[in-house]
Design a protein around this motif. Structure first.
Motif, PDB file in Angstrom:
ATOM      1  N   GLU A 244       7.101-122.976 102.732  1.00  0.00           N
ATOM      2  CA  GLU A 244       5.773-123.067 103.358  1.00  0.00           C
ATOM      3  C   GLU A 244       4.799-122.061 102.750  1.00  0.00           C
ATOM      4  O   GLU A 244       3.860-121.600 103.403  1.00  0.00           O
ATOM      5  N   ILE A 245       5.007-121.753 101.465  1.00  0.00           N
ATOM      6  CA  ILE A 245       4.228-120.691 100.823  1.00  0.00           C
ATOM      7  C   ILE A 245       2.716-120.980 100.797  1.00  0.00           C
ATOM      8  O   ILE A 245       1.907-120.071 100.763  1.00  0.00           O
ATOM      9  N   TYR A 246       2.338-122.277 100.827  1.00  0.00           N
ATOM     10  CA  TYR A 246       0.896-122.615 100.791  1.00  0.00           C
ATOM     11  C   TYR A 246       0.324-122.889 102.184  1.00  0.00           C
ATOM     12  O   TYR A 246      -0.761-123.447 102.311  1.00  0.00           O
ATOM     13  N   GLU A 247       1.070-122.480 103.198  1.00  0.00           N
ATOM     14  CA  GLU A 247       0.689-122.755 104.587  1.00  0.00           C
ATOM     15  C   GLU A 247      -0.774-122.444 104.909  1.00  0.00           C
ATOM     16  O   GLU A 247      -1.440-123.191 105.625  1.00  0.00           O
ATOM     17  N   LYS A 248      -1.279-121.337 104.395  1.00  0.00           N
ATOM     18  CA  LYS A 248      -2.638-120.900 104.786  1.00  0.00           C
ATOM     19  C   LYS A 248      -3.731-121.578 103.982  1.00  0.00           C
ATOM     20  O   LYS A 248      -4.909-121.432 104.292  1.00  0.00           O
ATOM     21  N   LEU A 249      -3.349-122.288 102.916  1.00  0.00           N
ATOM     22  CA  LEU A 249      -4.372-122.926 102.074  1.00  0.00           C
ATOM     23  C   LEU A 249      -4.397-124.417 102.371  1.00  0.00           C
ATOM     24  O   LEU A 249      -3.823-125.221 101.646  1.00  0.00           O
ATOM     25  N   ILE A 250      -5.043-124.775 103.483  1.00  0.00           N
ATOM     26  CA  ILE A 250      -5.113-126.195 103.862  1.00  0.00           C
ATOM     27  C   ILE A 250      -6.566-126.559 104.181  1.00  0.00           C
ATOM     28  O   ILE A 250      -7.345-125.700 104.598  1.00  0.00           O
ATOM     29  N   TYR A 251      -6.892-127.830 103.981  1.00  0.00           N
ATOM     30  CA  TYR A 251      -8.305-128.229 103.955  1.00  0.00           C
ATOM     31  C   TYR A 251      -8.579-129.432 104.848  1.00  0.00           C
ATOM     32  O   TYR A 251      -7.669-130.190 105.188  1.00  0.00           O
ATOM     33  N   GLY A 252      -9.889-129.597 105.128  1.00  0.00           N
ATOM     34  CA  GLY A 252     -10.320-130.742 105.927  1.00  0.00           C
ATOM     35  C   GLY A 252      -9.662-130.684 107.299  1.00  0.00           C
ATOM     36  O   GLY A 252      -9.583-129.610 107.909  1.00  0.00           O
TER      37      GLY A 252
ATOM     38  N   VAL B 143      -8.897-113.804 103.865  1.00  0.00           N
ATOM     39  CA  VAL B 143      -8.007-114.952 103.689  1.00  0.00           C
ATOM     40  C   VAL B 143      -8.816-116.244 103.903  1.00  0.00           C
ATOM     41  O   VAL B 143      -8.740-117.188 103.120  1.00  0.00           O
ATOM     42  N   GLU B 144      -9.642-116.225 104.949  1.00  0.00           N
ATOM     43  CA  GLU B 144     -10.467-117.403 105.235  1.00  0.00           C
ATOM     44  C   GLU B 144     -11.548-117.588 104.156  1.00  0.00           C
ATOM     45  O   GLU B 144     -11.864-118.715 103.765  1.00  0.00           O
ATOM     46  N   THR B 145     -12.107-116.481 103.644  1.00  0.00           N
ATOM     47  CA  THR B 145     -13.118-116.589 102.582  1.00  0.00           C
ATOM     48  C   THR B 145     -12.502-117.265 101.354  1.00  0.00           C
ATOM     49  O   THR B 145     -13.120-118.142 100.737  1.00  0.00           O
ATOM     50  N   MET B 146     -11.284-116.881 101.009  1.00  0.00           N
ATOM     51  CA  MET B 146     -10.627-117.472  99.835  1.00  0.00           C
ATOM     52  C   MET B 146     -10.337-118.957 100.093  1.00  0.00           C
ATOM     53  O   MET B 146     -10.574-119.800  99.246  1.00  0.00           O
ATOM     54  N   ARG B 147      -9.853-119.248 101.297  1.00  0.00           N
ATOM     55  CA  ARG B 147      -9.544-120.644 101.632  1.00  0.00           C
ATOM     56  C   ARG B 147     -10.797-121.513 101.528  1.00  0.00           C
ATOM     57  O   ARG B 147     -10.774-122.614 100.967  1.00  0.00           O
TER      58      ARG B 147
END
Ligand SMILES: Cc1ncc(COP(=O)(O)O)c(C=O)c1O
Length: 391
Positions: free
Chosen positions: A203-211, A289-293
């Motif tokens: 789940e390494i990309y857990e925080k990078l999700i969109y829409g 983290v949110e700015t990068m996302r």
């Protein structure tokens, strides 16, 4: 020098091969745009850097427990509780030198010669090699493009044999950015439970999700599935900390103990200052983290719309991570290339755009483009790709 059979059978990383070629061209003075990056293009947030620096000044520069500092395990346990309502004790958590080494240790602790691990394609390049290095056999199941590259419960059921030890689920996925929803995870989980096979949930990309995508961990679905799952995660992608090498796993305490014993003879412990940085990453917050996302999401939307306008290119819209995985088979064959690999080489030579061929991920019709680079460069790269295809 005669090397071991083990390393001689290794497939070199396709991502690194293209990066090396792009570097060579850059050194020769060419204006190369590299879309091969597997890491965020932001620096680590400064509150994390400060915490790590302070830890060193305070003298935390020595060995730590092999499985990680208790304070970091606590921060990880709190993260699981807050994000997924999952309860893990310290004995069920191991911290290692990146999720990659955690997975390596996991397969070493789990597999005997000939044990099978089901790997959905397209897959992250290291899974098959790590399974093989542990004496296991990768068994590939095709995640079809028309099903967003995800495998179905029926496919999983058909692939299980009496040698199957585990199945890997990577959601969001590298290289496709696809994600399994809660119902799909439940169905896959039922098959794993029926056959008593371990689920390795990366789940390494857990925080990078969109829409409107929502992340679920398969371990969240039921207590039975939690017991059947090892969750692998880390701070590399979420907090732009790839160079710090901190990853972790949570699962069965006997497995975690075996992995910790193994780590005690290989790494000793994850780097102390990196662990202090990771504690800060999970216990403090400055919005970065949110700015990068958001930056990734903005790039994805802009680049995706342009990409699918290019003739001969189709692409499933990713829901997470920072990669696009378009199918360029039509474009390549119309231009007379024998394979997409050859097309990728020509794209680099003629237009100086480096992308990763999908063959390294088990999908020879596709290419992987990373959007972990500036929008200007991404737009320029797409123009070059379009020129390469249409000229
Ligand atoms: C799917 C996947 N899992 C694990 C990793 C390893 O991450 P780490 O930097 O924590 O070793 C990566 C890194 O590229 C990845 O893409």
């Amino acid at each position: 020098m005669e090397l071991s059979k083990r390393v001689s059978a290794l497939t070199p990383s396709s991502t690194l091969a293209i990066t090396a070629k792009a570097k060579e061209l850059k050194l020769q003075g060419h204006d190369v745009i590299g879309l091969g990056a597997g890491e965020p293009d932001f620096n680590t947030p400064s509150y994390i850097i400060e915490a790590a620096a302070a830890s060193m000044r305070e003298g935390h520069t020595k060995y730590t427990p092999s499985g990680g500092l208790p304070a970091l395990k606590e921060a990880i346990a709190d993260k699981f509780k807050n994000d997924q309502n999952l309860d893990y004790s310290h004995e069920e958590i191991i911290v290692g030198t990146g999720a990659k080494h955690i997975l390596f240790t996991l397969f070493q602790a789990l597999l005997d010669e000939g044990d099978e691990v089901i790997i959905p394609t397209p897959y992250w390049v290291s899974y098959p090699e790590q399974v093989k290095l542990a004496g296991g056999e990768p068994v590939y199941v095709d995640g079809l493009e028309e099903n967003d590259f995800k495998i179905t419960p029926e496919q999983l059921d058909n692939a299980v044999t009496d040698k199957t030890k585990a199945v890997i689920i990577n959601s969001p996925s590298n290289p496709t950015g696809s994600m399994y929803n809660q119902r799909e995870l439940q169905k896959v989980g039922e098959v794993a439970l029926k056959h008593n096979i371990l689920i390795v949930s990366d789940e390494i990309y857990e925080k990078l999700i969109y829409g409107d995508a929502a992340h679920y961990s398969i371990a969240q679905i039921s207590t039975e599935l939690k017991a059947q799952t090892v969750v692998v995660n880390g701070v590399s992608k979420s907090h732009s900390m790839t160079g710090w090498r901190i990853g972790y796993a949570a699962g069965d305490k006997d497995l975690v103990k075996a992995m910790t014993n193994l780590a005690s003879h290989s790494t000793s412990n994850p780097t102390a200052s990196s662990q202090y940085g990771a504690i800060a990453a999970y216990t403090k917050e400055d919005g970065s983290v949110e700015t990068m996302r958001t930056a990734f999401e903005d790039r994805l939307n802009k680049v995706y719309d342009k990409l699918i306008q290019i003739p001969g290119v189709t692409c499933v819209k990713p829901k997470g991570a920072f990669y696009l995985f378009p199918n360029v088979k039509q474009a390549a064959s119309e231009a007379g290339f024998q394979s997409v690999d050859d097309w990728v080489t020509a794209l680099l030579e003629k237009e100086k755009v480096a992308v990763v061929p999908g063959s390294g991920f088990g999908s020879p019709d596709n290419i992987r483009l990373s959007y972990a680079t500036s929008l200007d460069l991404l737009e320029a790269a797409l123009e070059r790709i379009e020129h390469f295809i249409t000229k």
